[in-house]
Design a protein around this motif. Structure first.
Motif, PDB file in Angstrom:
ATOM      1  N   ALA A 118       3.262 -27.193  27.763  1.00  0.00           N
ATOM      2  CA  ALA A 118       2.596 -26.095  27.062  1.00  0.00           C
ATOM      3  C   ALA A 118       2.078 -26.579  25.720  1.00  0.00           C
ATOM      4  CB  ALA A 118       3.566 -24.923  26.862  1.00  0.00           C
ATOM      5  N   SER A 119       0.852 -26.207  25.402  1.00  0.00           N
ATOM      6  CA  SER A 119       0.229 -26.637  24.154  1.00  0.00           C
ATOM      7  C   SER A 119       0.172 -25.485  23.168  1.00  0.00           C
ATOM      8  CB  SER A 119      -1.183 -27.159  24.415  1.00  0.00           C
ATOM      9  OG  SER A 119      -1.841 -27.410  23.191  1.00  0.00           O
ATOM     10  N   ALA A 120       0.864 -25.631  22.058  1.00  0.00           N
ATOM     11  CA  ALA A 120       0.764 -24.651  20.967  1.00  0.00           C
ATOM     12  C   ALA A 120       0.068 -25.294  19.779  1.00  0.00           C
ATOM     13  CB  ALA A 120       2.143 -24.139  20.585  1.00  0.00           C
ATOM     14  N   LEU A 121      -0.889 -26.175  20.061  1.00  0.00           N
ATOM     15  CA  LEU A 121      -1.546 -26.919  18.991  1.00  0.00           C
ATOM     16  C   LEU A 121      -2.884 -26.324  18.565  1.00  0.00           C
ATOM     17  CD1 LEU A 121      -0.735 -30.649  19.832  1.00  0.00           C
ATOM     18  CD2 LEU A 121       0.354 -29.123  18.177  1.00  0.00           C
ATOM     19  N   SER A 122      -3.223 -25.154  19.090  1.00  0.00           N
ATOM     20  CA  SER A 122      -4.439 -24.502  18.595  1.00  0.00           C
ATOM     21  C   SER A 122      -4.339 -24.258  17.096  1.00  0.00           C
ATOM     22  CB  SER A 122      -4.662 -23.176  19.329  1.00  0.00           C
ATOM     23  OG  SER A 122      -4.952 -23.389  20.689  1.00  0.00           O
ATOM     24  N   ASN A 123      -3.156 -23.843  16.652  1.00  0.00           N
ATOM     25  CA  ASN A 123      -2.931 -23.630  15.223  1.00  0.00           C
ATOM     26  C   ASN A 123      -3.188 -24.906  14.438  1.00  0.00           C
ATOM     27  OD1 ASN A 123      -0.079 -23.678  13.168  1.00  0.00           O
ATOM     28  ND2 ASN A 123      -1.857 -22.425  12.698  1.00  0.00           N
ATOM     29  N   ALA A 124      -2.709 -26.039  14.975  1.00  0.00           N
ATOM     30  CA  ALA A 124      -2.892 -27.313  14.292  1.00  0.00           C
ATOM     31  C   ALA A 124      -4.358 -27.725  14.263  1.00  0.00           C
ATOM     32  CB  ALA A 124      -2.054 -28.392  14.971  1.00  0.00           C
ATOM     33  N   MET A 125      -5.068 -27.526  15.397  1.00  0.00           N
ATOM     34  CA  MET A 125      -6.482 -27.877  15.446  1.00  0.00           C
ATOM     35  C   MET A 125      -7.274 -27.043  14.444  1.00  0.00           C
ATOM     36  SD  MET A 125      -6.820 -30.331  17.680  1.00  0.00           S
ATOM     37  CE  MET A 125      -5.989 -31.053  19.105  1.00  0.00           C
ATOM     38  N   LYS A 126      -6.922 -25.762  14.331  1.00  0.00           N
ATOM     39  CA  LYS A 126      -7.599 -24.905  13.355  1.00  0.00           C
ATOM     40  C   LYS A 126      -7.215 -25.297  11.933  1.00  0.00           C
ATOM     41  CE  LYS A 126      -6.263 -21.142  15.587  1.00  0.00           C
ATOM     42  NZ  LYS A 126      -6.046 -19.716  15.919  1.00  0.00           N
ATOM     43  N   PHE A 127      -5.970 -25.708  11.742  1.00  0.00           N
ATOM     44  CA  PHE A 127      -5.520 -26.162  10.427  1.00  0.00           C
ATOM     45  C   PHE A 127      -6.315 -27.382   9.976  1.00  0.00           C
ATOM     46  CE2 PHE A 127      -2.849 -29.240   8.148  1.00  0.00           C
ATOM     47  CZ  PHE A 127      -2.612 -28.541   6.976  1.00  0.00           C
ATOM     48  N   LEU A 128      -6.505 -28.333  10.906  1.00  0.00           N
ATOM     49  CA  LEU A 128      -7.258 -29.542  10.563  1.00  0.00           C
ATOM     50  C   LEU A 128      -8.700 -29.218  10.196  1.00  0.00           C
ATOM     51  CD1 LEU A 128      -5.975 -32.104  13.231  1.00  0.00           C
ATOM     52  CD2 LEU A 128      -5.369 -31.980  10.809  1.00  0.00           C
ATOM     53  N   GLY A 183       5.859 -32.529   3.039  1.00  0.00           N
ATOM     54  CA  GLY A 183       4.477 -32.080   3.016  1.00  0.00           C
ATOM     55  C   GLY A 183       3.616 -32.623   4.137  1.00  0.00           C
ATOM     56  N   ARG A 184       4.102 -33.648   4.842  1.00  0.00           N
ATOM     57  CA  ARG A 184       3.344 -34.162   5.978  1.00  0.00           C
ATOM     58  C   ARG A 184       3.236 -33.094   7.060  1.00  0.00           C
ATOM     59  NH1 ARG A 184       6.102 -37.678   8.911  1.00  0.00           N
ATOM     60  NH2 ARG A 184       8.077 -37.215   7.850  1.00  0.00           N
ATOM     61  N   VAL A 185       2.276 -33.265   7.947  1.00  0.00           N
ATOM     62  CA  VAL A 185       2.175 -32.420   9.132  1.00  0.00           C
ATOM     63  C   VAL A 185       2.505 -33.296  10.332  1.00  0.00           C
ATOM     64  CG1 VAL A 185       0.710 -30.956  10.561  1.00  0.00           C
ATOM     65  CG2 VAL A 185       0.430 -30.961   8.071  1.00  0.00           C
ATOM     66  N   ALA A 186       3.576 -32.949  11.042  1.00  0.00           N
ATOM     67  CA  ALA A 186       4.022 -33.720  12.197  1.00  0.00           C
ATOM     68  C   ALA A 186       3.831 -32.887  13.463  1.00  0.00           C
ATOM     69  CB  ALA A 186       5.488 -34.114  12.033  1.00  0.00           C
ATOM     70  N   VAL A 187       3.874 -33.559  14.605  1.00  0.00           N
ATOM     71  CA  VAL A 187       3.747 -32.889  15.902  1.00  0.00           C
ATOM     72  C   VAL A 187       5.002 -33.175  16.713  1.00  0.00           C
ATOM     73  CG1 VAL A 187       2.352 -32.597  17.977  1.00  0.00           C
ATOM     74  CG2 VAL A 187       1.249 -33.208  15.821  1.00  0.00           C
ATOM     75  N   VAL A 188       5.633 -32.117  17.209  1.00  0.00           N
ATOM     76  CA  VAL A 188       6.891 -32.245  17.933  1.00  0.00           C
ATOM     77  C   VAL A 188       6.756 -31.663  19.338  1.00  0.00           C
ATOM     78  CG1 VAL A 188       8.278 -32.182  15.828  1.00  0.00           C
ATOM     79  CG2 VAL A 188       7.767 -30.044  17.039  1.00  0.00           C
ATOM     80  N   ALA A 189       7.658 -32.087  20.218  1.00  0.00           N
ATOM     81  CA  ALA A 189       7.761 -31.553  21.581  1.00  0.00           C
ATOM     82  C   ALA A 189       9.132 -30.911  21.717  1.00  0.00           C
ATOM     83  CB  ALA A 189       7.583 -32.670  22.600  1.00  0.00           C
ATOM     84  N   LEU A 190       9.157 -29.610  21.979  1.00  0.00           N
ATOM     85  CA  LEU A 190      10.400 -28.854  22.014  1.00  0.00           C
ATOM     86  C   LEU A 190      10.662 -28.324  23.417  1.00  0.00           C
ATOM     87  CD1 LEU A 190       9.840 -26.751  18.760  1.00  0.00           C
ATOM     88  CD2 LEU A 190      11.201 -28.854  18.980  1.00  0.00           C
TER      89      LEU A 190
END
Length: 376
Positions: free
Chosen positions: A127-137, A182-189
């Motif tokens: 499951a991808s919840a990275l839309s938020n991250a793509m919009k953040f970038l 302050g970094r932005v990391a990507v995790v798999a939960l």
């Protein structure tokens, strides 16, 4: 024991065609597309037939049970072919396939060894919840998950308001978090990590069997073993073409199906002879050209360097889908408004309503393009 519909949706035999879908899967999709859209099909029964038919092997290296010699363009086309029959299935496939892509490109090889076999076999849903991250970038939205230090690891708090393919039988979700430094990391939960709570399925007007729900995180532990990448700014731009490209497959599949249905309806004489021939020909050519530009741009890497061009393609393909559905309606005439007279049309109208709002939405993309062009 499930209902008769649940049982009917529970399996589809595997095979191989010259395209990207097996004939058995196509038959299953055509038979159950409406039930999958309206939620009459058990949501947990949607992913397994796609796995069994090899949908997720396109563009994956042979070492992970992929189709050798194929690439991300094949993955885009496979999901577009699913969208021709069922956008709900294509939406599920998008979530699962982009998660596989995240893992393939993660420097955390232990994580890859742990998750890729399970993902490819369908034992766990991606499951991808990275839309938020793509919009953040893109400067569109702030991050929704924060991390606090907890010994050598973190505790995560926040929410993912809209995530698909959250199979209750087991899932793993990708999310971007703001680290303590302050970094932005990507995790798999994984679904069973403490503090992760899945909501009931969201009350969508369509795509109801897609296991789409919200997730909340409360003091959820996260260590190095779940890190897809420590720096989202370095990691995600390279994945954005795949993320948006496969997302575009939903519009491509819908446009192709409505165009074909419009031709069939026009052939039955529901519109004055030849009146829709030119619009159908023009839109078919435009859709094909846009789809080819997308696939070639993702394959070549060009769209990695030009995100504005990628966003414009998504907008133009959504517009093509909208025009195609309208042409189908015009070709079918009043029959499209009668139950059973234009099979699947009501579903395609609901599917079309989803195309502009899947995140990042068309409004968000247009605002971002306008900001870059100095017009907003």
């Amino acid at each position: 024991m499930g209902t008769p519909m649940t049982q009917a949706c529970a399996a589809a035999p595997a095979g191989r065609t010259s395209g990207h879908l097996t004939p058995q899967l196509v038959e299953w999709l055509d038979a159950h597309a409406d039930a999958i859209d309206t939620g009459e099909c058990d949501p947990g029964a949607v992913l397994p037939p796609l796995v069994e038919a090899g949908v997720f092997r396109w563009g994956v290296p042979a070492q992970w049970d992929g189709h050798d010699g194929t690439d991300i363009g094949d993955a885009i086309e496979a999901v577009a072919e699913l969208g021709y029959y069922s956008m709900a299935c294509a939406f599920v496939a998008w979530g699962h396939r982009v998660f596989i892509e995240y893992v393939l490109h993660s420097p955390n090889r232990e994580l890859a060894q742990r998750w890729l076999p399970a993902l490819m076999a369908g034992r766990v849903a991606g499951a991808s919840a990275l839309s938020n991250a793509m919009k953040f970038l893109g400067g569109i939205e702030s991050l929704q998950i924060t991390a606090t230090q907890d010994g050598a690891g973190w505790r995560l708090d926040g929410a993912m308001p809209w995530v698909t393919n959250l199979r209750p039988q087991g899932f793993v979700v990708a999310a971007a978090v703001r680290a303590p430094d302050g970094r932005v990391a990507v995790v798999a939960l994984p679904h069973d990590v403490p503090g992760l709570e899945r909501s009931a399925d969201l009350p969508l007007i369509g795509l109801q069997s897609s296991n789409t729900a919200a997730i909340s995180l409360t003091a959820t532990p996260a260590g190095a073993d779940c890190l897809l990448h420590e720096d989202a700014r370095a990691y995600l731009p390279g994945l954005r073409p795949s993320f948006v490209g496969i997302q575009c497959s939903l519009a491509i599949g819908l446009a192709r199906r409505s165009l074909d249905e419009a031709r069939r309806a026009a052939g039955r004489g529901n519109a004055p002879k030849g009146i829709l021939a030119a619009p159908l020909e023009d839109l078919s050519a435009r859709t094909a050209a846009l789809a080819d530009e997308l696939v070639q741009g993702v394959r070549s890497g060009r769209l990695r360097q030009t995100p504005a061009a990628l966003f414009k393609l998504r907008i133009e393909l959504a517009d093509a889908a909208a025009q195609a559905v309208q042409l189908e309606l015009q070709a079918a005439g009043g029959a499209a408004y009668l139950r059973g007279r234009q099979p699947g049309f009501a579903r395609r109208l609901r599917e079309l309503a989803f195309v502009p709002i899947v995140t990042p939405s068309l409004v968000q993309l247009r605002a971002e393009l306008a900001r870059h062009e100095g017009t907003f």
